[in-house]
Write an enzyme that holds these catalytic residues in place. Structure first.
Site, PDB file in Angstrom:
ATOM      1  N   HIS A 199     -31.142  13.729  -3.808  1.00 47.91           N
ATOM      2  CA  HIS A 199     -30.207  12.601  -3.767  1.00 47.91           C
ATOM      3  C   HIS A 199     -28.761  13.054  -3.553  1.00 47.91           C
ATOM      4  CE1 HIS A 199     -29.764   8.295  -4.549  1.00 47.91           C
ATOM      5  NE2 HIS A 199     -28.725   8.527  -5.340  1.00 47.91           N
ATOM      6  N   ASP A 229     -36.181  13.080  -3.826  1.00 45.00           N
ATOM      7  CA  ASP A 229     -35.114  12.349  -4.529  1.00 45.00           C
ATOM      8  C   ASP A 229     -35.644  11.902  -5.890  1.00 45.00           C
ATOM      9  OD1 ASP A 229     -33.383  10.261  -5.441  1.00 45.00           O
ATOM     10  OD2 ASP A 229     -32.657   9.991  -3.397  1.00 45.00           O
ATOM     11  N   MET A 235       0.845  -1.191   0.000  1.00 48.40           N
ATOM     12  CA  MET A 235       0.000   0.000   0.000  1.00 48.40           C
ATOM     13  C   MET A 235       0.886   1.248   0.000  1.00 48.40           C
ATOM     14  SD  MET A 235      -3.441   0.157   2.227  1.00 48.40           S
ATOM     15  CE  MET A 235      -4.878   0.072   1.205  1.00 48.40           C
ATOM     16  N   SER A 274     -26.952   5.279  -1.882  1.00 46.16           N
ATOM     17  CA  SER A 274     -27.500   4.840  -3.167  1.00 46.16           C
ATOM     18  C   SER A 274     -26.969   3.446  -3.533  1.00 46.16           C
ATOM     19  CB  SER A 274     -27.197   5.905  -4.216  1.00 46.16           C
ATOM     20  OG  SER A 274     -28.019   5.738  -5.324  1.00 46.16           O
ATOM     21  N   HIS A 289      -1.296  -2.558   6.674  1.00 46.65           N
ATOM     22  CA  HIS A 289      -0.588  -1.289   6.436  1.00 46.65           C
ATOM     23  C   HIS A 289      -0.465  -0.457   7.715  1.00 46.65           C
ATOM     24  CE1 HIS A 289       0.769   2.333   4.371  1.00 46.65           C
ATOM     25  NE2 HIS A 289      -0.116   3.000   5.104  1.00 46.65           N
TER      26      HIS A 289
HETATM   27  N1  LIG Z   1     -23.911  11.721 -13.178  1.00 43.26           N
HETATM   28  C1  LIG Z   1     -25.313  11.495 -12.999  1.00 43.26           C
HETATM   29  C2  LIG Z   1     -25.670  11.600 -11.544  1.00 43.26           C
HETATM   30  C3  LIG Z   1     -25.143  10.424 -10.799  1.00 43.26           C
HETATM   31  C4  LIG Z   1     -25.426  10.523  -9.335  1.00 43.26           C
HETATM   32  O1  LIG Z   1     -26.329  11.193  -8.883  1.00 43.26           O
HETATM   33  N2  LIG Z   1     -24.616   9.804  -8.585  1.00 43.26           N
HETATM   34  C5  LIG Z   1     -24.792   9.808  -7.173  1.00 43.26           C
HETATM   35  C6  LIG Z   1     -24.982   8.406  -6.718  1.00 43.26           C
HETATM   36  S1  LIG Z   1     -26.383   7.699  -7.542  1.00 43.26           S
HETATM   37  C7  LIG Z   1     -26.515   6.114  -6.957  1.00 43.26           C
HETATM   38  O2  LIG Z   1     -25.679   5.336  -6.727  1.00 43.26           O
HETATM   39  C8  LIG Z   1     -23.593  10.452  -6.523  1.00 43.26           C
HETATM   40  O3  LIG Z   1     -23.282  10.196  -5.384  1.00 43.26           O
HETATM   41  N3  LIG Z   1     -22.936  11.307  -7.297  1.00 43.26           N
HETATM   42  C9  LIG Z   1     -21.709  11.957  -6.909  1.00 43.26           C
HETATM   43  C10 LIG Z   1     -21.875  13.292  -6.257  1.00 43.26           C
HETATM   44  O4  LIG Z   1     -20.823  13.844  -5.855  1.00 43.26           O
HETATM   45  O5  LIG Z   1     -22.989  13.788  -6.093  1.00 43.26           O
HETATM   46  C11 LIG Z   1     -26.092  12.471 -13.788  1.00 43.26           C
HETATM   47  O6  LIG Z   1     -25.472  13.070 -14.631  1.00 43.26           O
HETATM   48  O7  LIG Z   1     -27.295  12.592 -13.556  1.00 43.26           O
END
Ligand SMILES: N[C@@H](CCC(=O)N[C@@H](CSC=O)C(=O)NCC(=O)O)C(=O)O
Length: 299
Positions: A276, A241, A1, A161, A140
Site C-alpha cells: 500500500h 496490500d 493565498m 486509498s 491566485h
Molecule cells: N499510520 C498508519 C499507516 C497509514 C497509511 O498507510 N496511510 C496511507 C494511506 S491509507 C488510506 O488512506 C498513506 O498514504 N500513508 C502515508 C505514507 O507516506 O505512506 C500505520 O501506522 O499503520
C-alpha cells in the site's frame, strides 16, 4: 493565498501555499507543482496548462505525495500541473477522533461534507477540494491577466486509498457536467458504505442514516451515472496490500458496474507483490500520468 515556499524540482517548481478556507473555516495548506512548460519563454500565449489533482490517503499532508510519488517527472514530460491538497481541516478548534485513531478526524477528512456535530463546522472537504480550491488557485495564479494554468476545465483527478475514493467519488458526482476529464486511483476504497474505514468515516461525518452515504459511495453513484464516449476509470492495486481484503475490495466496483453503462469501462489492474506504500504508488504513477495526458489531449 500565501506562498510559503518555492522549491526547484525537476524542470519546474513545487509551490507550497496556504490560505484561509471558506469551506473549512481553517487555514489550509496545498502544494502545486508547476511543470517546466510553465517557465518556458516560448509557451504559447493562447494555451493553458491542464491540471492533475492528487488526493492523498489517511494520515497524509500535501507533502507525502509531493515527496514520494514522483509525479513531477511526469508533469514535465507531458506538460500538466499537479495539485496536492491536504486531507482534512486541522487545528486546535477542529474536532478529532475521540479515540485518537489515525483513520478518522484530522488527516482523515474523507473528502465529504460532514453533516454531523462536532464535525460539520470544519469538515467540508468535498466543497473545499472540488469547488473552493480550484477557484482559489485560479484566482491566485491567473489573476494577473496572464491565464497560463487551467484549474477548472481541463482537469484530471486521481488519488490513493482514501484519496482514491475521493477521486472516483468526485469524478462520478461531477460526471454529467464533465468536471473532470479523466479519473484514476491507486488502491482506492471503492465501497466505503461496506468496509470498516468507510463505515467509521461516514457514520461520524454523515450520521447513521445509510441513505445519506449513497450520495458519496462510488458503488452506488456509478449505477446512476450514464457513461459516455470511451471514458475509463483506471485503478491499480497491489495483491500484497494489507488493506486489500478488509477496506479496499476493488472487486465490489466491478460487481457494481455489471449490466450498467460502465461495464467494461472500469479497469482494475491487480499487480503482484505490491503493498500500500508509496513504493507501489510511485511505480504506477507513470502509467497513470500517460492515461491522464491522453485524456487531457496532451498526447
Ligand atoms: N499510520 C498508519 C499507516 C497509514 C497509511 O498507510 N496511510 C496511507 C494511506 S491509507 C488510506 O488512506 C498513506 O498514504 N500513508 C502515508 C505514507 O507516506 O505512506 C500505520 O501506522 O499503520
Amino acid at each position: 493565498m500565501k506562498v510559503v515556499k518555492e522549491l526547484s524540482a525537476c524542470g519546474g517548481k513545487l509551490i507550497k501555499l496556504s490560505h484561509d478556507s471558506i469551506s473549512t473555516k481553517t487555514r489550509m495548506n496545498v502544494n502545486v507543482y508547476l511543470p517546466k512548460q510553465y517557465y518556458a519563454q516560448d509557451f504559447p500565449r493562447d494555451r493553458r496548462i491542464p491540471t492533475v489533482v492528487y488526493l492523498s490517503g489517511l494520515t497524509c499532508t500535501p507533502d507525502n505525495a509531493s515527496e514520494k510519488a514522483f509525479w513531477q517527472f511526469q508533469a514535465d514530460k507531458y506538460g500538466f500541473a499537479m495539485v496536492f491538497p491536504d486531507t482534512s481541516p486541522r487545528g486546535d478548534k477542529v474536532a478529532n477522533d475521540p479515540e485518537g485513531s489515525w483513520d478518522f478526524g484530522q488527516g482523515a477528512g474523507f473528502y465529504v461534507n460532514a453533516t454531523q456535530d462536532p464535525y460539520a463546522p470544519h469538515y467540508q472537504m468535498y466543497d473545499y477540494v472540488h469547488k473552493e480550491l480550484p477557484q482559489t488557485l485560479d484566482a491566485h495564479f491567473n489573476g494577473n491577466g496572464v491565464a497560463k494554468l487551467d484549474f477548472q476545465d481541463d482537469v484530471a483527478i486521481t488519488g490513493h486509498s482514501m484519496g482514491g475514493f475521493g477521486a472516483i467519488c468526485g469524478y462520478l458526482k461531477g460526471y454529467a457536467e464533465r468536471k473532470y476529464k479523466s479519473c484514476s486511483a491507486f488502491a482506492p476504497i471503492v465501497n466505503p458504505s461496506n468496509v470498516p474505514w468507510g463505515q467509521k468515516a461516514f457514520g461520524g461525518y454523515l450520521g447513521d442514516e445509510r441513505t445519506q452515504w449513497q450520495a458519496y459511495d462510488p458503488c452506488a453513484l456509478i449505477k446512476n451515472v450514464k457513461h459516455v464516449n470511451d471514458d475509463k476509470i483506471l485503478i491499480h492495486v497491489g495483491d500484497a496490500d494489507p488493506f486489500l481484503e478488509e477496506h479496499l475490495k476493488p472487486e465490489l466496483l466491478l460487481e457494481a458496474v455489471k449490466a450498467t453503462s460502465w461495464e467494461d469501462h472500469v479497469q482494475v489492474k491487480k499487480v503482484h507483490g505490491f503493498d500500500h506504500s508509496y513504493y507501489f504508488v510511485s511505480t504506477f504513477v507513470p502509467e497513470h500520468a500517460e492515461f491522464h495526458a491522453k485524456n487531457l489531449g496532451l498526447i
